[in-house]
Design an enzyme around this catalytic site. Structure first.
Site, PDB file in Angstrom:
ATOM      1  N   TYR A  61      -9.111  18.359   7.653  1.00 39.94           N
ATOM      2  CA  TYR A  61      -9.569  17.460   6.582  1.00 39.94           C
ATOM      3  C   TYR A  61      -9.016  17.960   5.268  1.00 39.94           C
ATOM      4  O   TYR A  61      -9.081  19.159   4.972  1.00 39.94           O
ATOM      5  CB  TYR A  61     -11.103  17.444   6.508  1.00 39.94           C
ATOM      6  CG  TYR A  61     -11.662  16.068   6.765  1.00 39.94           C
ATOM      7  CD1 TYR A  61     -11.284  15.006   5.950  1.00 39.94           C
ATOM      8  CD2 TYR A  61     -12.535  15.834   7.811  1.00 39.94           C
ATOM      9  CE1 TYR A  61     -11.775  13.731   6.196  1.00 39.94           C
ATOM     10  CE2 TYR A  61     -13.033  14.564   8.059  1.00 39.94           C
ATOM     11  CZ  TYR A  61     -12.644  13.508   7.237  1.00 39.94           C
ATOM     12  OH  TYR A  61     -13.113  12.255   7.480  1.00 39.94           O
ATOM     13  N   GLU A  63      -9.175  15.926   1.955  1.00 43.02           N
ATOM     14  CA  GLU A  63      -9.348  14.926   0.890  1.00 43.02           C
ATOM     15  C   GLU A  63      -8.890  15.508  -0.438  1.00 43.02           C
ATOM     16  O   GLU A  63      -9.160  16.669  -0.750  1.00 43.02           O
ATOM     17  CB  GLU A  63     -10.816  14.494   0.805  1.00 43.02           C
ATOM     18  CG  GLU A  63     -11.187  13.529   1.905  1.00 43.02           C
ATOM     19  CD  GLU A  63     -12.665  13.174   1.917  1.00 43.02           C
ATOM     20  OE1 GLU A  63     -13.375  13.463   0.939  1.00 43.02           O
ATOM     21  OE2 GLU A  63     -13.106  12.612   2.925  1.00 43.02           O
ATOM     22  N   ASP A 209       8.400  -4.240  -2.056  1.00 42.24           N
ATOM     23  CA  ASP A 209       7.959  -3.734  -0.758  1.00 42.24           C
ATOM     24  C   ASP A 209       9.205  -3.697   0.122  1.00 42.24           C
ATOM     25  O   ASP A 209       9.638  -4.720   0.656  1.00 42.24           O
ATOM     26  CB  ASP A 209       6.892  -4.678  -0.191  1.00 42.24           C
ATOM     27  CG  ASP A 209       6.431  -4.253   1.202  1.00 42.24           C
ATOM     28  OD1 ASP A 209       7.081  -3.391   1.807  1.00 42.24           O
ATOM     29  OD2 ASP A 209       5.431  -4.820   1.676  1.00 42.24           O
ATOM     30  N   THR A 235       6.678   1.146   4.502  1.00 40.40           N
ATOM     31  CA  THR A 235       6.130   1.824   5.667  1.00 40.40           C
ATOM     32  C   THR A 235       7.135   2.897   6.057  1.00 40.40           C
ATOM     33  O   THR A 235       8.273   2.902   5.578  1.00 40.40           O
ATOM     34  CB  THR A 235       5.928   0.855   6.846  1.00 40.40           C
ATOM     35  OG1 THR A 235       7.127   0.099   7.002  1.00 40.40           O
ATOM     36  CG2 THR A 235       4.761  -0.071   6.608  1.00 40.40           C
ATOM     37  N   LYS A 238       9.474   1.956  10.350  1.00 42.50           N
ATOM     38  CA  LYS A 238      10.429   0.909  10.747  1.00 42.50           C
ATOM     39  C   LYS A 238      11.828   1.518  10.734  1.00 42.50           C
ATOM     40  O   LYS A 238      12.104   2.398  11.552  1.00 42.50           O
ATOM     41  CB  LYS A 238      10.286  -0.289   9.802  1.00 42.50           C
ATOM     42  CG  LYS A 238       8.901  -0.943   9.869  1.00 42.50           C
ATOM     43  CD  LYS A 238       8.837  -2.221   9.065  1.00 42.50           C
ATOM     44  CE  LYS A 238       7.511  -2.937   9.237  1.00 42.50           C
ATOM     45  NZ  LYS A 238       6.461  -2.485   8.287  1.00 42.50           N
ATOM     46  N   ARG A 244       3.879   6.179  12.064  1.00 47.90           N
ATOM     47  CA  ARG A 244       3.271   4.994  11.459  1.00 47.90           C
ATOM     48  C   ARG A 244       2.583   5.400  10.159  1.00 47.90           C
ATOM     49  O   ARG A 244       1.777   6.327  10.144  1.00 47.90           O
ATOM     50  CB  ARG A 244       2.235   4.376  12.396  1.00 47.90           C
ATOM     51  CG  ARG A 244       2.758   4.073  13.780  1.00 47.90           C
ATOM     52  CD  ARG A 244       1.855   3.101  14.488  1.00 47.90           C
ATOM     53  NE  ARG A 244       2.030   1.781  13.934  1.00 47.90           N
ATOM     54  CZ  ARG A 244       3.043   0.974  14.241  1.00 47.90           C
ATOM     55  NH1 ARG A 244       3.953   1.329  15.104  1.00 47.90           N
ATOM     56  NH2 ARG A 244       3.143  -0.201  13.671  1.00 47.90           N
TER      57      ARG A 244
HETATM   58  N1  DSN Z   1       4.045  -6.653  10.897  1.00 45.73           N
HETATM   59  C1  DSN Z   1       5.231  -6.068  10.363  1.00 45.73           C
HETATM   60  C2  DSN Z   1       6.445  -6.699  10.900  1.00 45.73           C
HETATM   61  O1  DSN Z   1       6.494  -6.914  12.090  1.00 45.73           O
HETATM   62  O2  DSN Z   1       7.371  -6.962  10.171  1.00 45.73           O
HETATM   63  C3  DSN Z   1       5.269  -6.035   8.895  1.00 45.73           C
HETATM   64  O3  DSN Z   1       4.341  -5.137   8.438  1.00 45.73           O
END
Ligand code: DSN
Length: 427
Positions: A61, A63, A209, A235, A238, A244
């Site tokens: 933990y 925080e 984004d 994110t 990807k 993630r």
């Molecule tokens: N759900 C994601 C996608 O498949 O592009 C975006 O966050």
């Protein structure tokens, strides 16, 4: 029986401790091993990224932020978080401030909305989900659409690319407090300098984004939003090929401080230190020349697939791709997105159905499928294999009434996967 002596931390195979779950994990491994993964937002992480997420860091933990935690014993995880921040800045060659604690892209965007000072009912302008946008950019059922007054921009019907003139006029009229650039199903280069000008002209803050294209930005294969945006979110799982999670960059120190306090204690509690350390590992991999080569292969493979589909008579939204994905108009040959997703699933090819711009099908059906190359390229596919995958999709969709043809596609897809195994013990 009272548990007085056992030590549940001693290694024992999952198959012995929880065979039911072990079977699920094994079956998912087999699915990934034997299917061609084309979901554009997915990837296959390296063994270090996988190992760190399953490490003792999951026990901690922490925080707060490095040096300012609400728990003792944070010396080592502090180092991991500082490393993730430093490598993130190196990866994007930026001096923007960075927060690596966001658990997801949605939470990264939520923290930005709060840090930008948006109040309930304030105006935001984001890309329409139907035209390739994202849920958190103002979709009516998402917190963004439920909390703020939303206007959406889209693509031009003639060439299916963002209509910047229409966007400028819309922004001038709507006067949003925040404009969001970025998409989850848009295959063309985004002009961040134009977005910045439009935001400046109407007095809005600009959030980029870059979740889908972050890897291309890192590899300098897509123009960078740094220097243009007030906030950049992404994110990490990807094209960045990490665990993630999410991450937030800010240009101004004042915004960074607000982002930090909106992430914690605003919308999150303890940061996921095992995930943050795995982010650091992925960013370290991203700094290596091999990653740039990988991203170039991802981009070239997407282009090759788009060209192959067009040669085979299919319509590709906007006529092609500049990035890691393409949107295939399957309705151009009488197949709905849902039919295509289901049919391809049966032959071992995973895609997701999608609306295409100006779609006349319901959202649950769609006229298109989204196809991305990050995951197949992580297992070693290149341009030749990508062309082969496009031909397999063409054969499956055109041969959808012919069981023998489908069986042959299934066998060929499996053989292609067998040539490029994931997580081999000898690699
Ligand atoms: N759900 C994601 C996608 O498949 O592009 C975006 O966050």
């Amino acid at each position: 029986m009272p548990d007085t002596v056992s030590n549940h931390t001693q290694p024992r195979p999952l198959s012995a401790t929880d065979p039911e779950l072990a079977a699920i994990v094994q079956a998912e491994f087999d699915r990934q091993q034997h299917t061609i993964e084309l979901i554009a937002s997915e990837n296959i992480v390296s063994t270090p990224v996988m190992e760190i997420q399953g490490s003792v860091l999951t026990n901690k933990y922490a925080e707060g932020y490095p040096g300012r935690r609400y728990y003792g014993g944070c010396e080592e995880v502090d180092k991991a978080e500082e490393l993730a921040k430093k490598r993130a800045q190196q990866l994007f060659q930026t001096e923007y401030y960075v927060n690596v604690q966001a658990h997801s892209g949605s939470q990264a965007n939520m923290a930005v909305f709060l840090a930008a000072g948006l109040q309930q009912g304030d105006r935001i302008l984001g890309m329409s989900l139907d035209h390739g946008g994202h849920l958190t950019h103002g979709f009516r059922l998402n917190f963004s659409g439920l909390t703020y007054e939303v206007a959406s921009y889209g693509v031009r019907e003639s060439d299916q690319t963002i209509d910047y003139d229409a966007l400028a006029a819309q922004a001038a009229e709507f006067k949003p407090k925040l404009i969001i650039a970025g998409a989850s199903n848009y295959s063309r280069t985004i002009d961040f300098s134009r977005f910045a000008q439009i935001a400046a002209d109407c007095g809005a803050l600009l959030l980029v984004d870059m979740a889908h294209i972050a890897g291309l930005v890192a590899a300098e294969l897509h123009p960078s939003p740094f220097g243009y945006a007030d906030f950049v979110t992404t994110t990490t799982h990807k094209t960045l090929r990490g665990p993630r999670g999410g991450m937030i960059f800010t240009r101004a120190l004042e915004h960074h401080k607000k982002v930090n306090s909106r992430v914690f204690p605003g919308i999150q509690g303890g940061p996921l230190m095992h995930v943050i350390a795995a982010k650091a590992a992925a960013f370290g991999e991203g700094l290596k020349p091999e990653y740039r080569h990988y991203m170039a292969r991802v981009q070239a493979s997407a282009r090759a697939m788009a060209e192959t589909f067009i040669d085979l008579g299919w319509s590709v939204v906007s006529g092609g791709t500049d990035n890691h994905l393409l949107s295939l108009n399957v309705w151009s040959q009488g197949v709905t997105g849902k039919e295509a997703e289901d049919l391809l699933g049966e032959v071992g090819i995973t895609v997701n159905k999608n609306l295409i711009p100006f779609d006349t099908q319901a959202a649950q059906v769609g006229s298109g499928i989204r196809i991305g190359t990050p995951a197949i390229c992580s297992r070693g596919f290149g341009v030749d294999e990508a062309r082969e995958v496009a031909r397999l999709i063409d054969r499956a969709l055109k041969g959808r009434e012919d069981a023998n043809a489908l069986a042959q596609v299934r066998a060929d897809a499996r053989a292609l996967c067998d040539r490029f195994p994931i997580y081999r013990s000898d690699s």
